[in-house]
Write an enzyme that holds these catalytic residues in place. Structure first.
Site, PDB file in Angstrom:
ATOM      1  N   GLY A 147      41.956  20.833   8.139  1.00 34.81           N
ATOM      2  CA  GLY A 147      40.738  20.042   7.996  1.00 34.81           C
ATOM      3  C   GLY A 147      39.589  20.952   7.600  1.00 34.81           C
ATOM      4  O   GLY A 147      39.721  22.175   7.577  1.00 34.81           O
ATOM      5  N   LEU A 148      38.475  20.334   7.307  1.00 37.89           N
ATOM      6  CA  LEU A 148      37.295  21.090   6.901  1.00 37.89           C
ATOM      7  C   LEU A 148      36.771  21.974   8.029  1.00 37.89           C
ATOM      8  O   LEU A 148      37.041  21.714   9.213  1.00 37.89           O
ATOM      9  CB  LEU A 148      36.182  20.128   6.468  1.00 37.89           C
ATOM     10  CG  LEU A 148      36.427  19.311   5.211  1.00 37.89           C
ATOM     11  CD1 LEU A 148      35.293  18.306   4.999  1.00 37.89           C
ATOM     12  CD2 LEU A 148      36.593  20.205   3.986  1.00 37.89           C
ATOM     13  N   SER A 149      36.008  22.964   7.657  1.00 37.52           N
ATOM     14  CA  SER A 149      35.308  23.788   8.638  1.00 37.52           C
ATOM     15  C   SER A 149      34.397  22.883   9.463  1.00 37.52           C
ATOM     16  O   SER A 149      33.682  22.048   8.908  1.00 37.52           O
ATOM     17  CB  SER A 149      34.472  24.845   7.904  1.00 37.52           C
ATOM     18  OG  SER A 149      33.761  25.632   8.820  1.00 37.52           O
ATOM     19  N   ALA A 209      35.465  20.574  11.578  1.00 35.78           N
ATOM     20  CA  ALA A 209      36.102  19.294  11.905  1.00 35.78           C
ATOM     21  C   ALA A 209      36.580  19.243  13.355  1.00 35.78           C
ATOM     22  O   ALA A 209      36.754  18.168  13.912  1.00 35.78           O
ATOM     23  CB  ALA A 209      37.269  19.023  10.962  1.00 35.78           C
ATOM     24  N   GLY A 210      36.803  20.416  13.958  1.00 36.61           N
ATOM     25  CA  GLY A 210      37.243  20.455  15.349  1.00 36.61           C
ATOM     26  C   GLY A 210      38.623  21.054  15.549  1.00 36.61           C
ATOM     27  O   GLY A 210      39.207  20.935  16.633  1.00 36.61           O
ATOM     28  N   LYS A 211      39.154  21.726  14.532  1.00 31.86           N
ATOM     29  CA  LYS A 211      40.503  22.294  14.616  1.00 31.86           C
ATOM     30  C   LYS A 211      40.644  23.277  15.776  1.00 31.86           C
ATOM     31  O   LYS A 211      41.581  23.181  16.567  1.00 31.86           O
ATOM     32  CB  LYS A 211      40.864  22.997  13.295  1.00 31.86           C
ATOM     33  CG  LYS A 211      40.937  22.085  12.096  1.00 31.86           C
ATOM     34  CD  LYS A 211      41.247  22.835  10.822  1.00 31.86           C
ATOM     35  CE  LYS A 211      40.267  23.936  10.473  1.00 31.86           C
ATOM     36  NZ  LYS A 211      38.881  23.499  10.254  1.00 31.86           N
ATOM     37  N   SER A 212      39.737  24.224  15.877  1.00 32.66           N
ATOM     38  CA  SER A 212      39.830  25.251  16.923  1.00 32.66           C
ATOM     39  C   SER A 212      39.673  24.650  18.313  1.00 32.66           C
ATOM     40  O   SER A 212      40.386  25.038  19.247  1.00 32.66           O
ATOM     41  CB  SER A 212      38.780  26.347  16.706  1.00 32.66           C
ATOM     42  OG  SER A 212      39.042  27.033  15.502  1.00 32.66           O
ATOM     43  N   SER A 216      43.395  25.569   5.414  1.00 36.52           N
ATOM     44  CA  SER A 216      44.554  25.379   4.526  1.00 36.52           C
ATOM     45  C   SER A 216      44.307  24.236   3.542  1.00 36.52           C
ATOM     46  O   SER A 216      44.897  23.174   3.659  1.00 36.52           O
ATOM     47  CB  SER A 216      45.841  25.180   5.328  1.00 36.52           C
ATOM     48  OG  SER A 216      45.706  24.308   6.398  1.00 36.52           O
TER      49      SER A 216
END
Length: 188
Positions: free
Chosen positions: A20-22, A24-27, A94
């Site tokens: 997902g975009l920077s 977005a909440g991935k981390s 990615s």
């Protein structure tokens, strides 16, 4: 190909690929999911895109070729760990679908998770000020602004972090891992 005999009894390795975009909440989702898996005594490792760039791929830039190399390296490390019974959670932008498909093919089990929030929400969450610089033209090649992001067309899990709390997103991922037989019962 990994067989059930290649992993410790009761554990199944997998790669949970958060894209997902920077902002977005991935981390955030990755760390909360890792904590839940650790609570269940499940072997887990987090490969965060920012940390990987610092330690594993420091010499790479942000051209398409370098981004693809970065994703392939993360995918390779993740697949090695997964083949030994570890659930590896990646949190990496990615941006290109073809490269994500390559890393999917490397893993014994792969769950693609689209961590999705509108660009405006991601920019509002940005503590580093990168979106502001990208919108001002001071930062070239920023994914989602001046460089493409190819969202997954059919992710295994689609999380809308602008509509759901992070804990709810983790619950959905735990359910998906359990449904696939990739998760042990909770520790008692």
């Amino acid at each position: 190909m990994t067989t059930p005999h290649d992993v410790p009894c009761g554990t199944h390795g997998a790669v949970v690929w958060l894209t997902g975009l920077s902002g977005a909440g991935k981390s955030t989702v990755a760390e909360l999911l890792a904590a839940e898996l650790r609570h269940r005594a499940h072997p887990v490792e987090v490969l965060d895109g920012d940390e990987v760039r610092r330690f594993l791929t420091a010499g790479l830039g942000f051209s398409r070729e370098d981004r693809d190399t970065n994703v392939r390296r993360i995918g390779y490390v993740a697949s090695l760990l997964a083949k030994h019974g570890v659930t590896v959670i990646t949190a990496a932008i990615s941006p290109y679908a073809a490269t994500r498909a390559e890393v999917r093919a490397m893993a014994p089990a792969f769950v693609e998770v689209f961590v999705d929030a509108p660009l405006e929400v991601c920019a509002a969450r940005d503590v580093k000020g990168l979106y502001e610089k990208a919108f001002a033209g001071e930062l070239d090649g920023f994914t989602g602004v001046s460089d493409p992001y190819e969202p997954p067309r059919a992710p295994d899990v689609h999380l809308r972090t602008d509509r759901s709390e992070a804990a709810d997103c983790v619950d959905r991922l735990v359910e998906e891992l359990a449904r696939r037989g990739l998760l042990q019962a909770a520790a008692r």
